[in-house]
Design a protein around this motif. Sequence first.
Motif, PDB file in Angstrom:
ATOM      1  N   PHE A 284      97.794  26.953  62.283  1.00 39.82           N
ATOM      2  CA  PHE A 284      96.379  26.656  61.791  1.00 39.82           C
ATOM      3  C   PHE A 284      95.737  27.390  60.777  1.00 39.82           C
ATOM      4  CE2 PHE A 284      96.999  25.041  66.113  1.00 39.82           C
ATOM      5  CZ  PHE A 284      96.695  23.700  65.952  1.00 39.82           C
TER       6      PHE A 284
ATOM      7  N   ALA B 213      89.005  23.669  58.044  1.00 41.70           N
ATOM      8  CA  ALA B 213      89.103  23.337  59.574  1.00 41.70           C
ATOM      9  C   ALA B 213      89.768  21.947  60.041  1.00 41.70           C
ATOM     10  CB  ALA B 213      87.740  23.646  60.433  1.00 41.70           C
ATOM     11  N   ARG B 214      90.344  22.017  61.152  1.00 39.75           N
ATOM     12  CA  ARG B 214      90.813  20.703  61.621  1.00 39.75           C
ATOM     13  C   ARG B 214      91.991  20.147  60.729  1.00 39.75           C
ATOM     14  NH1 ARG B 214      87.609  18.561  65.524  1.00 39.75           N
ATOM     15  NH2 ARG B 214      85.274  19.237  65.469  1.00 39.75           N
TER      16      ARG B 214
ATOM     17  N   GLU C  48      85.644  12.738  61.406  1.00 41.51           N
ATOM     18  CA  GLU C  48      85.147  13.099  62.697  1.00 41.51           C
ATOM     19  C   GLU C  48      83.814  13.639  62.628  1.00 41.51           C
ATOM     20  OE1 GLU C  48      86.768  12.566  65.078  1.00 41.51           O
ATOM     21  OE2 GLU C  48      88.641  12.577  64.729  1.00 41.51           O
TER      22      GLU C  48
ATOM     23  N   ASP D  82      86.633  19.827  70.640  1.00 41.90           N
ATOM     24  CA  ASP D  82      88.090  19.881  70.209  1.00 41.90           C
ATOM     25  C   ASP D  82      88.338  20.743  69.025  1.00 41.90           C
ATOM     26  OD1 ASP D  82      89.109  18.730  72.652  1.00 41.90           O
ATOM     27  OD2 ASP D  82      88.470  16.858  71.803  1.00 41.90           O
ATOM     28  N   THR D  83      87.370  21.582  68.808  1.00 42.38           N
ATOM     29  CA  THR D  83      87.622  22.452  67.452  1.00 42.38           C
ATOM     30  C   THR D  83      88.962  23.063  67.231  1.00 42.38           C
ATOM     31  OG1 THR D  83      86.325  24.047  68.481  1.00 42.38           O
ATOM     32  CG2 THR D  83      84.941  22.453  67.182  1.00 42.38           C
ATOM     33  N   ARG D  84      89.624  23.643  68.420  1.00 38.68           N
ATOM     34  CA  ARG D  84      90.848  24.443  68.422  1.00 38.68           C
ATOM     35  C   ARG D  84      91.960  23.432  68.451  1.00 38.68           C
ATOM     36  NH1 ARG D  84      91.669  29.433  71.629  1.00 38.68           N
ATOM     37  NH2 ARG D  84      93.416  29.540  70.123  1.00 38.68           N
TER      38      ARG D  84
ATOM     39  N   ARG E 245      92.034  16.823  67.797  1.00 38.62           N
ATOM     40  CA  ARG E 245      90.901  16.096  66.840  1.00 38.62           C
ATOM     41  C   ARG E 245      91.101  16.706  65.485  1.00 38.62           C
ATOM     42  NH1 ARG E 245      87.079  12.950  68.595  1.00 38.62           N
ATOM     43  NH2 ARG E 245      87.367  13.706  70.716  1.00 38.62           N
ATOM     44  N   GLN E 246      91.908  16.120  64.608  1.00 39.07           N
ATOM     45  CA  GLN E 246      92.135  16.644  63.069  1.00 39.07           C
ATOM     46  C   GLN E 246      91.855  15.342  62.207  1.00 39.07           C
ATOM     47  OE1 GLN E 246      95.248  19.171  62.374  1.00 39.07           O
ATOM     48  NE2 GLN E 246      93.441  19.872  63.683  1.00 39.07           N
ATOM     49  N   HIS E 247      91.539  15.977  60.932  1.00 41.86           N
ATOM     50  CA  HIS E 247      91.205  15.213  60.029  1.00 41.86           C
ATOM     51  C   HIS E 247      92.630  14.320  59.438  1.00 41.86           C
ATOM     52  CE1 HIS E 247      87.041  16.537  59.515  1.00 41.86           C
ATOM     53  NE2 HIS E 247      87.565  17.951  59.171  1.00 41.86           N
TER      54      HIS E 247
END
Length: 424
Positions: free
Chosen positions: A152, A161-162, A263, A270-272, A276-278
Amino acid sequence: MHDIRAIRDDPAAFDAALARRGLAPAADALLALDERRRGAVADAQAAQTRRNEASRLIGQAKASGDHAAAEALMAEVSALKERLPEIEADTRAAETALDEALAAIPNLPAADVPQGADENDNAVEKQVGEPRDFGFPAREHFDVGAPLGLDFEGAAAMSGARFAVLRGAMARLQRALGQFMLDVQTGEHGFTEVAPPLLVRDEAMFGTGQLPKFAEDLFHTTDGRWLIPTAEVSLTNLVREQILDEAALPLRFTALTPCFRSEAGAAGRDTRGLIRQHQFDKVELVAIAHPDRSDMVHEEMTRAAETILERLELPYRRMLLCTGDMGFSARKTFDLEVWLPGQQRWREISSISNCGDFQARRMAARFRTPNEKATRFVHTLNGSGLAVGRTLVAVLENYQQADGSVRVPEVLRPYMGGLEALRP
């Protein structure tokens, strides 16, 4: 999109269905817009008819030598000619106002959808498999995956992020999952594989219900296109503005594509990790069905998605979503939730929805029965078969070992060159 004629015929039933969704009555406002539209159309037709009639009478008046009548008629035609653009503009405005109001209202729930406010009111239909007893504290997928090639930090350095980078065997495991899913859906469940565009126009997003309501959750390009949030958009729009033969139904399409979601409405969730990904991969299932058989097709699609979880030997349960938890375009939805031992909870891994004719009306997708001139709207269905990233999460957490390795599920080993485990 809703049928204004059905609302006109039974406004009370329409409002009652909205109330099941927790929404305020809308029939009176819609019927007022409809009355305005019908009045504007009538005015435009009357003006055009009178213009044509007056033009015809001009010739008669001239032929009879009644020049005064001819002059009066010509003045009337000239005035109508000047007024018609304004009348036509009023008609277009009234039609647009009604269409926009109808397009903003979600689909109505099917009769057998349970009443409820949110996910806490969903109904468990069945559970398949039992959570494994590890004999050691189960870790979450980002801790399991980090020594195996799940990165990540590298992704954040280039994209923010994501996002995630998958390296080595981890990348191959993700590819294996997608290929396995496609093989099952095309080889066993009758889906035709499609490689669709990832960029679509406004009309395609509108057709499946992403626009206008969910624009903030999408990625928009500088040339006016949209990155698809799901291959449902591309696959469902394959029948846009078409009249299909009844004998061709149902059509079944599947695709493995990247999906893109901003998002915007999920801040702090669910930031980690990969949940939940872009950007994520998903095998999408879409069916175009006859209205009389769409419930049967819905069950078949749900079983097609469940097959993947069963072959991977992942514990899951089927949920029937309540009225307050269904998506905008759905009339009935089954969620499949997989057990994640690291989180000690069930998490959604697939939603399979019957949208009825809601999307078909927005796309003008119809079918014709032999020997009948009239056409009917098809029913559209969509679901994940499955979300690849979330399935990878489930594999990492359910197949983790005490030594930090992850066993490769039996069905994936042929796709992994016989590899039996991922090791740090």
